[in-house]
Write a protein that holds these residues in place. Structure first.
Motif, mmCIF file in Angstrom:
data_model
loop_
_atom_site.group_PDB
_atom_site.id
_atom_site.type_symbol
_atom_site.label_atom_id
_atom_site.label_comp_id
_atom_site.label_asym_id
_atom_site.label_seq_id
_atom_site.Cartn_x
_atom_site.Cartn_y
_atom_site.Cartn_z
ATOM 1 N N ASN A 118 8.713 18.361 15.781
ATOM 2 C CA ASN A 118 7.827 18.270 16.939
ATOM 3 C C ASN A 118 7.641 16.792 17.363
ATOM 4 O O ASN A 118 7.135 15.989 16.588
ATOM 5 N N PRO A 119 8.041 16.438 18.590
ATOM 6 C CA PRO A 119 7.926 15.032 19.013
ATOM 7 C C PRO A 119 6.500 14.488 18.935
ATOM 8 O O PRO A 119 6.292 13.308 18.665
ATOM 9 N N GLU A 120 5.499 15.369 19.159
ATOM 10 C CA GLU A 120 4.100 14.925 19.037
ATOM 11 C C GLU A 120 3.794 14.490 17.605
ATOM 12 O O GLU A 120 3.084 13.522 17.363
ATOM 13 N N VAL A 121 4.366 15.222 16.662
ATOM 14 C CA VAL A 121 4.154 14.883 15.246
ATOM 15 C C VAL A 121 4.922 13.602 14.907
ATOM 16 O O VAL A 121 4.422 12.739 14.176
ATOM 17 N N LEU A 156 -0.012 -1.234 10.005
ATOM 18 C CA LEU A 156 0.639 -2.553 10.025
ATOM 19 C C LEU A 156 0.118 -3.453 11.144
ATOM 20 O O LEU A 156 0.169 -4.671 11.037
ATOM 21 N N THR A 157 -0.377 -2.852 12.216
ATOM 22 C CA THR A 157 -0.927 -3.676 13.303
ATOM 23 C C THR A 157 -2.322 -4.154 12.913
ATOM 24 O O THR A 157 -2.680 -5.313 13.115
ATOM 25 N N LYS A 158 -3.093 -3.225 12.349
ATOM 26 C CA LYS A 158 -4.461 -3.578 11.967
ATOM 27 C C LYS A 158 -4.463 -4.583 10.821
ATOM 28 O O LYS A 158 -5.313 -5.456 10.745
ATOM 29 N N TYR A 159 -3.491 -4.416 9.921
ATOM 30 C CA TYR A 159 -3.445 -5.302 8.744
ATOM 31 C C TYR A 159 -2.081 -5.980 8.662
ATOM 32 O O TYR A 159 -1.219 -5.572 7.875
ATOM 33 N N ILE A 206 0.831 -1.216 0.000
ATOM 34 C CA ILE A 206 0.000 0.000 0.000
ATOM 35 C C ILE A 206 0.860 1.259 0.000
ATOM 36 O O ILE A 206 1.969 1.260 0.518
ATOM 37 N N TRP A 207 0.325 2.326 -0.608
ATOM 38 C CA TRP A 207 1.003 3.629 -0.699
ATOM 39 C C TRP A 207 0.600 4.521 0.464
ATOM 40 O O TRP A 207 -0.576 4.565 0.827
ATOM 41 N N ILE A 208 1.543 5.224 1.031
ATOM 42 C CA ILE A 208 1.223 6.287 1.994
ATOM 43 C C ILE A 208 2.214 7.442 1.821
ATOM 44 O O ILE A 208 3.318 7.264 1.307
ATOM 45 N N GLU A 209 1.783 8.582 2.305
ATOM 46 C CA GLU A 209 2.670 9.755 2.282
ATOM 47 C C GLU A 209 2.627 10.375 3.675
ATOM 48 O O GLU A 209 2.069 11.461 3.883
ATOM 49 N N PRO A 210 3.189 9.675 4.658
ATOM 50 C CA PRO A 210 2.887 9.996 6.055
ATOM 51 C C PRO A 210 3.442 11.313 6.576
ATOM 52 O O PRO A 210 3.007 11.776 7.627
ATOM 53 N N GLU A 211 4.396 11.930 5.853
ATOM 54 C CA GLU A 211 4.964 13.187 6.354
ATOM 55 C C GLU A 211 4.115 14.397 5.978
ATOM 56 O O GLU A 211 4.477 15.518 6.302
ATOM 57 N N PHE A 270 4.617 8.013 13.319
ATOM 58 C CA PHE A 270 4.878 6.607 13.650
ATOM 59 C C PHE A 270 3.551 5.851 13.769
ATOM 60 O O PHE A 270 3.395 4.736 13.250
ATOM 61 N N THR A 271 2.584 6.484 14.445
ATOM 62 C CA THR A 271 1.295 5.815 14.691
ATOM 63 C C THR A 271 0.548 5.517 13.382
ATOM 64 O O THR A 271 -0.138 4.496 13.275
ATOM 65 N N ILE A 272 0.693 6.401 12.393
ATOM 66 C CA ILE A 272 0.028 6.149 11.092
ATOM 67 C C ILE A 272 0.466 4.784 10.570
ATOM 68 O O ILE A 272 -0.345 3.931 10.215
#
Ligand code: DGJ
Length: 737
Positions: A440-443, A455-458, A396-401, A448-450
């Motif tokens: 920003n550490p929150e970001v 990957l955890t869900k699928y 799958i494709w993502i653009e997480p930044e 990471f969570t994205i």
């Protein structure tokens, strides 16, 4: 003279007189430093391997006429020269006088890598620089970088903080480097170094290899030659903005500097803080540019990208097949088609996500990584199940930044994006794209969570295509303090690396492609977290010959995602027959980037056969094969040719691509290289379309004959007249008897 360690890669010798030499040795190369305590660190030699006795005898080396040049030139006391480091101390002084304080050596148990660290200490301020040199067993690469520590009571402002510096004796030295643009990445250029400063710089902020690349080669004996001549390579391993400078001065030297681009990036070092610069990987070969490439490929395969020893799956990527028009029927059809073609993986590209804002074009939804169930009623799991049922994997494709103005993420977290603090924001792709502030550490946690959630869900996701389609257009971090705004670029890339490290630690087995609007991130700063990179959005086979040729100077073939696309090509509109498109794509990590339903039955047959032959013959050679470039496209012979040979020299794959149509004009007969002269190799043509096999099909020739004479490659095919065209290409598989 007492050698402290004669067996290890580094030999430290204390000379009773004055000098203390440090010998950084690889199997075929040596670097010698004069690390005399209390003096400036000097670089005396970088070249072919010296014996330990000579390498430890600084006096003898110098008597040969070698000069001792500063190993990490500093600003303050010799200001008529370029510097690798420049600072402003808290008291305003801009002077450094860094002298050798200590030399240490350490070994990494896991990799066997040895690091020598020379600690330099300012003669007045409590300010230190560790200059590091790392070597690996059996590899001719030396990685150098620095760790700069502020021991002062107040902040020190770093103005210049290169990773490394190398003096190169002036002569007929030629620079080879890659330049280009999006859709035209990786062009190779060779130019002589002339008096003055040559600067190679990249300021995209995110994608740093569309235009200039941070890897160079210097041919020391005139115009670059592929098989002979002394060559130094320098590859800066950094994902962000960089600057390489080569100063050809009035003396006898070319001065090579490489590091993070300090412009707009002054770094304020707090008391007690250490700033670590990225690695600069140096290599040296007496076997021309080809030898330097092979050195880099081996080093990369061993240490610089993920899963180098795992065969890459042949994949179908949906982008050029359907673009944003994702739906379940279409994806299911593509999965089945890829399975039918013998492929091993299907990758769903952009367009699958967004709830409030569906992703139908590039204008919105980045950041909303929830599946659009209007398009995919059975969600991602439905597609994974379909892929599994058809015997292939799913990616799958993502653009997480990134995010878009039009996204639920931005509505919730407008403070998470890079934007000017007091001016209007300049947007990117689609008119509304913005970059998440990874300083920003929150970001960082969010990005990471994205990936973690997906990957955890699928757990059935086997492959991720990680994209990044925007430059840092706005200078402004809403997280960094006002007096740290100049840290934006550096902190962004630190944050990105932290995220990738966590992903890799938790998901070591997932294959991840590094993509950035095509080949915007082909750089060893990021590659350790990735399995491969997307060479370019330009999939025109003929142009790919050039682009992949350039990239091959520094990157091995399994790293290069190389796909069979439609004809006419979507960007160049060039028509190219399926045979040619296959023969080019087969020289990297083979994939398909088109809608298989658009293939004619004949083309389908060819692709199915190509995938089978790739898996059986080509892939096992490419995985650790050594590259031999035989005929360069830029040489103007209207053809290009290269080959890969296994380290055991028992198998090889030879490629020949015609670049122009000939009428009574002839291409050279290409001599092979890298084979064992004494062994005999049986020739087998792959992707054959001729009605009659080539005259040498199934015949055996000695390596010597093939390297002295080569084989005469016909320019066209023996096919019915109506099937002829102006293209020509061949892929030959050689197996030792
Ligand atoms: C840019 C990439 O290079 C393409 O391959 C594709 O993934 C698009 N982005 C999707 O938006």
């Amino acid at each position: 003279m007492k050698a402290l360690n004669l067996i290890a890669a580094f030999v430290l010798c204390t000379l009773p007189a004055f000098a203390e030499s440090v010998h950084i040795a690889t199997p075929n190369t040596s670097m010698v430093l004069d690390a005399t305590r209390g003096k400036h660190l000097k670089n005396i030699y970088y070249g072919s391997r010296l014996d330990d006795a000579l390498a430890s005898d600084v006096k003898a080396l110098k008597s040969s006429g070698l000069s001792a040049m500063e190993a990490y030139p500093q600003y303050g006391l010799m200001n008529n020269r370029e510097a690798a480091i420049g600072v402003i101390h808290a008291d305003g002084s801009m002077t450094l006088d860094m002298i050798v304080d200590a030399v240490k050596e350490s070994t990494d148990k896991k990799t066997g890598a040895k690091t020598v660290t020379v600690t330099l200490k300012d003669s007045y301020y409590p300010f230190t620089v560790d200059v590091n040199y790392r070597t690996y067993p059996a590899l001719d690469v030396i990685e150098t970088w620095t760790a700069i520590t502020n021991g002062e009571k107040e902040t020190v402002r770093l103005q210049q903080f290169d990773s490394g510096y190398l003096p190169v004796r002036r002569g007929d030295v030629w620079l080879s480097h890659l330049y280009g643009a999006q859709l035209n990445e990786g062009h190779l250029t060779h130019e002589p170094l002339t008096p003055g400063m040559k600067v190679i710089v990249n300021r995209d902020g995110i994608r740093n290899s569309h235009t200039a690349h941070s890897e160079i080669m210097l041919s020391l004996d005139g115009k670059p030659r592929e098989t002979e001549g002394r060559v130094i390579g320098a590859a800066l391993c950094y994902s962000g903005n960089y600057k390489l400078r080569i100063d050809t001065d009035q003396h006898a030297w070319h001065h090579v500097f490489a590091g993070i681009d300090p412009d707009n990036s002054e770094y304020i070092l707090s008391p007690g803080e250490t700033f670590v610069t990225p690695e600069l990987a140096l290599t040296y070969s007496t076997e021309g540019t080809g030898g330097a490439s092979r050195n880099y490929h081996r080093w990369a395969r061993n240490h610089k990208f993920a899963h180098a020893d795992v065969p890459r799956k042949v994949l179908l990527n949906s982008w050029e097949g359907v673009y944003f028009n994702i739906d379940e029927d279409g994806m299911t059809r593509m999965i089945k088609d890829m399975a039918d073609l013998g492929g091993e993986l299907f990758v769903m590209d952009d367009g699958w996500f967004g709830d409030k804002y569906p992703r139908n074009n590039s204008k919105g939804s980045l950041g909303d990584w929830v599946v659009d169930t209007r398009k995919l009623p059975h969600g991602i799991q439905g597609l994974i199940d379909t892929a599994k049922a058809n015997g292939i994997e799913f990616g799958i494709w993502i653009e997480p930044e990134m995010t878009n103005v039009q996204s639920e993420l931005y509505e919730k977290h407008p403070d998470w994006v890079l934007k000017p603090l007091n001016h209007k924001t300049v947007y990117g792709r689609g008119g509304g794209q913005m970059i998440l502030d990874l300083a920003n550490p929150e970001v960082q946690e969010h990005v990471f969570t994205i990936v973690d959630t997906l990957l955890t869900k699928y757990p059935g996701i086997d492959y991720i295509k990680w994209d990044a389609n925007m430059a840092v257009r706005n200078h402004g971090s809403q997280y960094l303090a006002p007096d740290r705004q100049s840290h934006l670029y550096i902190e962004y890339h630190k944050g990105l690396r932290k995220v990738l490290e966590r992903i890799r630690a938790k998901y070591p087995d997932v294959t991840i492609q590094n993509c950035a609007s095509g080949g915007g991130r082909a750089n060893y700063g990021l590659m350790p977290y990735f399995d491969e990179f997307w060479v370019s959005d330009n999939t025109d086979a003929k142009q790919r010959v050039w682009l992949q040729w350039g990239d091959s100077y520094f990157f091995p073939p399994t790293l290069m995602a190389s796909h069979i696309s439609a004809s006419p090509d979507h960007h160049s509109y060039r028509f190219a027959p399926m045979k040619y498109r296959i023969d080019v794509a087969m020289s990297g990590r083979l994939g398909v980037e088109m809608q298989p339903v658009q293939m004619t039955p004949e083309e389908r047959k060819m692709v199915r056969n190509a995938i089978a032959e790739y898996k059986q013959y080509v892939r096992p050679v490419l995985i650790d094969g050594d590259i031999y470039r035989l005929l360069a496209p830029e040489e103007g012979h209207n053809a290009a040719s290269l080959m890969y040979v296994t380290p055991q020299k028992d198998r090889a794959v030879f490629y020949w691509w015609k670049l122009e149509q000939y009428q009574n004009q002839h291409a050279p007969r290409v001599r092979m290289a890298g084979l064992d002269p004494k062994r005999k190799y049986v020739i087998r043509e792959l992707n054959r379309i001729d009605s009659k096999p080539l005259s040498f099909e199934g015949k055996a020739f000695s390596g010597k004959f093939l390297m002295d004479n080569g084989l005469e490659i016909p320019y066209g095919y023996n096919v019915p007249k109506d099937d002829r065209n102006d293209f020509g290409s061949r892929v030959l598989y050689l197996e030792a008897q």
